[in-house]
Motif scaffolding. Sequence first.
Motif, PDB file in Angstrom:
ATOM      1  N   LEU A  61     -51.202  -7.232  53.748  1.00  0.00           N
ATOM      2  CA  LEU A  61     -51.607  -7.264  52.394  1.00  0.00           C
ATOM      3  C   LEU A  61     -51.087  -6.385  51.180  1.00  0.00           C
ATOM      4  CD1 LEU A  61     -55.373  -7.815  53.464  1.00  0.00           C
ATOM      5  CD2 LEU A  61     -53.738  -9.500  52.709  1.00  0.00           C
ATOM      6  N   ASP A  62     -50.402  -5.097  51.811  1.00  0.00           N
ATOM      7  CA  ASP A  62     -50.143  -4.043  50.832  1.00  0.00           C
ATOM      8  C   ASP A  62     -48.691  -3.964  51.161  1.00  0.00           C
ATOM      9  OD1 ASP A  62     -49.911  -1.858  49.467  1.00  0.00           O
ATOM     10  OD2 ASP A  62     -51.222  -0.602  50.768  1.00  0.00           O
ATOM     11  N   LYS A  63     -47.866  -4.964  50.701  1.00  0.00           N
ATOM     12  CA  LYS A  63     -46.385  -5.039  50.872  1.00  0.00           C
ATOM     13  C   LYS A  63     -45.672  -3.752  50.178  1.00  0.00           C
ATOM     14  CE  LYS A  63     -46.639 -10.043  50.983  1.00  0.00           C
ATOM     15  NZ  LYS A  63     -46.550 -11.085  50.228  1.00  0.00           N
ATOM     16  N   GLY A  64     -46.438  -3.178  49.092  1.00  0.00           N
ATOM     17  CA  GLY A  64     -45.730  -2.095  48.525  1.00  0.00           C
ATOM     18  C   GLY A  64     -45.754  -0.804  49.466  1.00  0.00           C
ATOM     19  N   ARG A  65     -46.624  -0.824  50.388  1.00  0.00           N
ATOM     20  CA  ARG A  65     -46.513   0.481  51.188  1.00  0.00           C
ATOM     21  C   ARG A  65     -46.209   0.100  52.612  1.00  0.00           C
ATOM     22  NH1 ARG A  65     -51.860   3.705  49.992  1.00  0.00           N
ATOM     23  NH2 ARG A  65     -52.809   1.894  50.164  1.00  0.00           N
ATOM     24  N   ARG A  66     -45.482  -0.946  53.091  1.00  0.00           N
ATOM     25  CA  ARG A  66     -45.217  -1.470  54.396  1.00  0.00           C
ATOM     26  C   ARG A  66     -44.711  -0.166  55.299  1.00  0.00           C
ATOM     27  NH1 ARG A  66     -43.726  -7.888  54.090  1.00  0.00           N
ATOM     28  NH2 ARG A  66     -45.978  -8.599  54.127  1.00  0.00           N
ATOM     29  N   PRO A  67     -43.854   0.290  54.776  1.00  0.00           N
ATOM     30  CA  PRO A  67     -43.348   1.480  55.589  1.00  0.00           C
ATOM     31  C   PRO A  67     -44.394   2.482  55.976  1.00  0.00           C
ATOM     32  CG  PRO A  67     -41.855   1.370  53.699  1.00  0.00           C
ATOM     33  CD  PRO A  67     -43.001   0.288  53.400  1.00  0.00           C
ATOM     34  N   GLU A  68     -45.330   2.858  55.283  1.00  0.00           N
ATOM     35  CA  GLU A  68     -46.712   3.717  55.355  1.00  0.00           C
ATOM     36  C   GLU A  68     -47.329   3.151  56.337  1.00  0.00           C
ATOM     37  OE1 GLU A  68     -45.564   3.026  52.320  1.00  0.00           O
ATOM     38  OE2 GLU A  68     -45.696   4.783  51.282  1.00  0.00           O
ATOM     39  N   TRP A  69     -47.756   1.733  56.373  1.00  0.00           N
ATOM     40  CA  TRP A  69     -48.726   0.835  57.300  1.00  0.00           C
ATOM     41  C   TRP A  69     -47.830   1.122  58.507  1.00  0.00           C
ATOM     42  CZ3 TRP A  69     -53.514   0.443  56.955  1.00  0.00           C
ATOM     43  CH2 TRP A  69     -54.117   0.214  55.688  1.00  0.00           C
ATOM     44  N   THR A  70     -46.519   0.841  58.627  1.00  0.00           N
ATOM     45  CA  THR A  70     -45.791   0.690  59.808  1.00  0.00           C
ATOM     46  C   THR A  70     -45.792   2.127  60.530  1.00  0.00           C
ATOM     47  OG1 THR A  70     -44.084  -0.804  59.116  1.00  0.00           O
ATOM     48  CG2 THR A  70     -43.611   0.607  60.970  1.00  0.00           C
ATOM     49  N   ARG A  71     -45.759   3.046  59.909  1.00  0.00           N
ATOM     50  CA  ARG A  71     -46.018   4.605  60.389  1.00  0.00           C
ATOM     51  C   ARG A  71     -47.371   4.586  60.962  1.00  0.00           C
ATOM     52  NH1 ARG A  71     -42.372   6.061  56.512  1.00  0.00           N
ATOM     53  NH2 ARG A  71     -43.995   6.494  55.097  1.00  0.00           N
ATOM     54  N   ALA A  72     -48.434   4.501  60.359  1.00  0.00           N
ATOM     55  CA  ALA A  72     -49.894   4.170  60.761  1.00  0.00           C
ATOM     56  C   ALA A  72     -49.869   3.442  61.935  1.00  0.00           C
ATOM     57  CB  ALA A  72     -50.674   3.732  59.747  1.00  0.00           C
ATOM     58  N   LEU A  73     -49.440   2.272  62.293  1.00  0.00           N
ATOM     59  CA  LEU A  73     -49.460   1.474  63.347  1.00  0.00           C
ATOM     60  C   LEU A  73     -48.876   2.148  64.593  1.00  0.00           C
ATOM     61  CD1 LEU A  73     -49.253  -2.091  62.063  1.00  0.00           C
ATOM     62  CD2 LEU A  73     -50.930  -1.359  63.669  1.00  0.00           C
ATOM     63  N   VAL A  74     -47.685   2.792  64.143  1.00  0.00           N
ATOM     64  CA  VAL A  74     -46.859   3.632  65.348  1.00  0.00           C
ATOM     65  C   VAL A  74     -47.760   4.721  65.590  1.00  0.00           C
ATOM     66  CG1 VAL A  74     -44.953   5.174  65.762  1.00  0.00           C
ATOM     67  CG2 VAL A  74     -44.697   2.837  64.488  1.00  0.00           C
ATOM     68  N   SER A  75     -48.451   5.475  64.851  1.00  0.00           N
ATOM     69  CA  SER A  75     -49.407   6.452  65.085  1.00  0.00           C
ATOM     70  C   SER A  75     -50.505   6.002  66.381  1.00  0.00           C
ATOM     71  CB  SER A  75     -49.837   7.124  63.922  1.00  0.00           C
ATOM     72  OG  SER A  75     -50.732   8.197  64.213  1.00  0.00           O
ATOM     73  N   VAL A  76     -51.151   4.964  65.834  1.00  0.00           N
ATOM     74  CA  VAL A  76     -52.177   4.398  66.664  1.00  0.00           C
ATOM     75  C   VAL A  76     -51.619   3.826  67.940  1.00  0.00           C
ATOM     76  CG1 VAL A  76     -53.962   2.412  66.648  1.00  0.00           C
ATOM     77  CG2 VAL A  76     -53.722   3.256  64.804  1.00  0.00           C
ATOM     78  N   LEU A  77     -50.546   3.230  67.669  1.00  0.00           N
ATOM     79  CA  LEU A  77     -50.058   2.556  69.230  1.00  0.00           C
ATOM     80  C   LEU A  77     -49.546   3.889  70.082  1.00  0.00           C
ATOM     81  CD1 LEU A  77     -48.526  -0.498  68.005  1.00  0.00           C
ATOM     82  CD2 LEU A  77     -50.531  -0.369  69.486  1.00  0.00           C
ATOM     83  N   GLY A  78     -48.993   4.831  69.420  1.00  0.00           N
ATOM     84  CA  GLY A  78     -48.314   6.034  70.245  1.00  0.00           C
ATOM     85  C   GLY A  78     -49.322   6.843  70.774  1.00  0.00           C
ATOM     86  N   ALA A  79     -50.603   7.144  70.018  1.00  0.00           N
ATOM     87  CA  ALA A  79     -51.658   7.744  70.835  1.00  0.00           C
ATOM     88  C   ALA A  79     -52.264   7.033  71.891  1.00  0.00           C
ATOM     89  CB  ALA A  79     -52.768   7.862  69.494  1.00  0.00           C
ATOM     90  N   HIS A  80     -52.423   5.725  71.893  1.00  0.00           N
ATOM     91  CA  HIS A  80     -52.811   4.892  72.723  1.00  0.00           C
ATOM     92  C   HIS A  80     -51.911   4.950  74.004  1.00  0.00           C
ATOM     93  CE1 HIS A  80     -55.235   1.922  74.964  1.00  0.00           C
ATOM     94  NE2 HIS A  80     -54.209   1.182  75.338  1.00  0.00           N
ATOM     95  N   ALA A  81     -50.583   4.920  73.900  1.00  0.00           N
ATOM     96  CA  ALA A  81     -49.764   4.694  74.941  1.00  0.00           C
ATOM     97  C   ALA A  81     -49.799   6.031  75.604  1.00  0.00           C
ATOM     98  CB  ALA A  81     -48.197   4.449  74.314  1.00  0.00           C
ATOM     99  N   ALA A  82     -49.706   7.243  74.924  1.00  0.00           N
ATOM    100  CA  ALA A  82     -49.923   8.424  75.363  1.00  0.00           C
ATOM    101  C   ALA A  82     -50.854   8.975  76.404  1.00  0.00           C
ATOM    102  CB  ALA A  82     -49.643   9.644  74.331  1.00  0.00           C
ATOM    103  N   THR A  83     -52.085   8.374  75.934  1.00  0.00           N
ATOM    104  CA  THR A  83     -53.247   8.492  76.733  1.00  0.00           C
ATOM    105  C   THR A  83     -53.227   7.630  78.268  1.00  0.00           C
ATOM    106  OG1 THR A  83     -54.581   6.902  75.619  1.00  0.00           O
ATOM    107  CG2 THR A  83     -54.761   9.103  75.203  1.00  0.00           C
ATOM    108  N   VAL A  84     -52.458   6.675  78.086  1.00  0.00           N
ATOM    109  CA  VAL A  84     -52.183   5.607  79.278  1.00  0.00           C
ATOM    110  C   VAL A  84     -51.287   6.310  80.200  1.00  0.00           C
ATOM    111  CG1 VAL A  84     -51.110   3.365  79.968  1.00  0.00           C
ATOM    112  CG2 VAL A  84     -52.681   3.527  78.064  1.00  0.00           C
TER     113      VAL A  84
END
Length: 175
Positions: free
Chosen positions: A51-74
């Motif tokens: 939905l926020d096409k103008g900030r896709r790079p920021e949303w991508t980084r945010a998603l990487v942060s969430v997935l990275g944190a989850h993966a680190a705990t696994v």
Amino acid sequence: MLSLRGAETSLLVALQRRTRQPGVIAAATQLGHFGDHAAGWVAIGAAGWLLDKGRRPEWTRALVSVLGAHAATVVLKRVVRRLRPGTNGSPADAAVQVRSTSPSRLSFPSSHAASTTAAALAYGRLLRLPLAPVVVPAQGVSRVLLGLHFPTDVLVGALTGVITDRLVAAKGGAR
């Protein structure tokens, strides 16, 4: 001398004894379902990205942060191999009420706390909302209340989320 596990089990059982209201347990259960495999946080990030096409790079980084944190705990769970509360057969563990299910018997660190913390920090920056002071404690307490984690599981999970968020934000130049 009381062991760390014994002290944490006593704290967990004390919290459970003081928090028996069905509405509280239902809310904790729903928070748990939302955080399972970071799915709720990924859905929010994906919606932001779409939905926020103008900030896709920021949303991508945010998603990487969430997935990275989850993966680190696994990964950390498989290295540390700490069993969840109520699983060692001691009299103290027998008092733990396990009020939900989990995909693994391993508890340290909490993946829910990690992905929630990373999401609250990253999405909070994007949305300019103070999400962390509200959602991180709620998710953390819910994990202990449900008998799925010890307090240190939650604390180290949250710390993993902070570290992951900071590393990803630093790579992307976020503040």
